[in-house]
Design an enzyme around this catalytic site. Sequence first.
Site, short mmCIF file in Angstrom:
data_model
loop_
_atom_site.label_atom_id
_atom_site.label_comp_id
_atom_site.label_asym_id
_atom_site.label_seq_id
_atom_site.Cartn_x
_atom_site.Cartn_y
_atom_site.Cartn_z
N ASP A 24 1.12 -1.16 0.01
CA ASP A 24 -0.08 0.17 -0.30
C ASP A 24 0.78 1.31 0.10
OD1 ASP A 24 1.04 0.53 2.50
OD2 ASP A 24 -1.01 -0.45 3.87
N ARG A 61 2.75 -8.09 9.40
CA ARG A 61 4.28 -8.03 9.33
C ARG A 61 4.96 -8.18 10.83
NH1 ARG A 61 2.47 -3.69 5.99
NH2 ARG A 61 2.98 -4.21 3.75
N LYS A 173 -12.97 -0.95 -2.26
CA LYS A 173 -12.01 -0.42 -1.98
C LYS A 173 -10.45 -0.18 -2.88
CE LYS A 173 -10.01 -0.24 2.36
NZ LYS A 173 -10.03 -0.73 3.89
N LYS A 175 -6.60 1.13 -2.75
CA LYS A 175 -5.39 1.86 -2.06
C LYS A 175 -5.48 2.97 -2.91
CE LYS A 175 -5.44 -0.70 1.55
NZ LYS A 175 -5.76 -0.63 2.92
N ASP A 204 -8.60 4.08 0.40
CA ASP A 204 -7.91 4.10 1.43
C ASP A 204 -6.65 5.30 1.67
OD1 ASP A 204 -6.41 3.87 4.31
OD2 ASP A 204 -7.14 1.45 3.65
N GLU A 256 -9.11 2.17 12.61
CA GLU A 256 -8.28 0.65 12.31
C GLU A 256 -6.36 0.52 13.54
OE1 GLU A 256 -5.86 -0.53 8.73
OE2 GLU A 256 -7.92 0.26 8.24
N HIS A 306 -12.42 -3.25 11.37
CA HIS A 306 -11.46 -3.86 10.11
C HIS A 306 -11.40 -4.99 9.93
CE1 HIS A 306 -6.87 -4.05 9.74
NE2 HIS A 306 -7.07 -3.31 8.70
#
Length: 375
Positions: A24, A61, A173, A175, A204, A256, A306
Site C-alpha cells: 500500500d 508484519r 475499496k 488503495k 484508503d 483501524e 477493520h
Amino acid sequence: MTHDTITRLCLSHVVLPLATEISDAKVFTGRQKPMTEVNFLFCELWTADGLYGVGFAYSKRAGGPAQFAHAREIADNLIGEDPNDIDRLRVMLLWAGASVGRSGVAVQAIAAIDVALWDLKAKRAGLPLAKLIGAHRDSIRCYNTSGGFLNAPLETVLENATRSVEAGIGGIKIKVGHPDPRVDLERLTAVRGHLGDGFPLMVDANQQWDRPTALRMCTAFEQFDLVWIEEPLDAYDHEGHADLARRVITPIATGEMLTSVAEHASLIEHRSCDVIQPDAPRIGGISEFLRLSALASTAGLMLAPHFSMEIHSHLAATYPLEPWVEHFDWPDPLFNEHMRIEDGRMIVSERPGLGVTLSDRLRAWTVDSLELGTR
C-alpha cells in the site's frame, strides 16, 4: 446457578503466507516493506462441561511472536476459572501483565482469549454470537479491499473488482496515497468508470498524507462520489482528522490502527471521523469492542470494522446504525467455513458462536504452540 471451569487451553502462533505480496502507500513512501504473510494468535479453550471455544488475534508484519509470548505468560491464570465471567477474566489478565500497559501487544494477546470466551459463551447458549449479544440485522453491507492494492497493475485492479461484484460483494475499496498524485487520480478515474456511477466505492490512503496534501487530495476526490476516504492522515492526528472532516464533503474514516478503547474515545471526542473503523483483535477483543460500539453509536458515527470478518460480521450485526464489513479472502484457508455473500451483503453465520472451525492447513502453518491444563 451455572458454574463451569476452564480445564484446558491451547495457544497457537500461525503464520499465513499470502499468495501474492501486497503493497500500500506505506511501501511506496519507503516506510514499510511489502507484506508477504499475516501472523495469527489462536486460543482454544475447553471446559469441565465439555464446551469448546476458539478465538484469534493477528498482526501484519511485526508483532506475531510478541503476541504469542505475552499470551503464554499470562494464560495459566485461566485454568480453573469460570469461563462465563468474561470481563472479570479480562481484567485479571490485564493485571497479570500490567507492567506492559493496556494497549498494543498486551491487549492484542488478551483479545484472542476474550474472543474464545465469547465464542464459548454463545455456544453454551446455542446461539450465534450476534444473537447472544442482540442483533439488529442478519446481514451486513460488505466491501472488498484485497483486490485494490497499489502494487497491483490497474488492469488487475479492474479484473479483481469485476470478480468481487460478480461474487455479490457490495462495495470496492482501492488503495491511494501514491507519491505521485496523478497515479491516484488515474486509477480512481478508471475504477469509477469501470464500476459505474452510484456503485459504492471507497479509498484508503493508509496515513501517508500530510495535512495540506490530504485537503488537496480529498477535495480532488469529491468528483468520484466516494462512500469514504480512509486514513488520510496519521492515525493519531485526531485534530487534523477533525479539521478535515469539517472541511470535506466526503465522509472521513479512520480508527483501524488504534489499539485501545481510550484512543478511540479521543477520536470520538475530537469528532475526528464520520466513519469509525475499530478492530476487535487490535483493541482487546469483543468485550472492548462492545464498549467502543456504545460510544460510537451514541455519537452517531457510521461503523465499518477493520479486517477479521469472521468476528466483525457478528459485531456489526449488533450495531444500531447500518454498518459496513470489510471482506478479505486471505484468511479463508484457516477455516473450514467461509462467509456467505449475497446481493452485496455478508450473511451472519447461523451456527452457534462465531460459527467457524479450524482447518488442517492452519495446523500445518503453526510455528509455535502451548498447551495448559488436562485433557
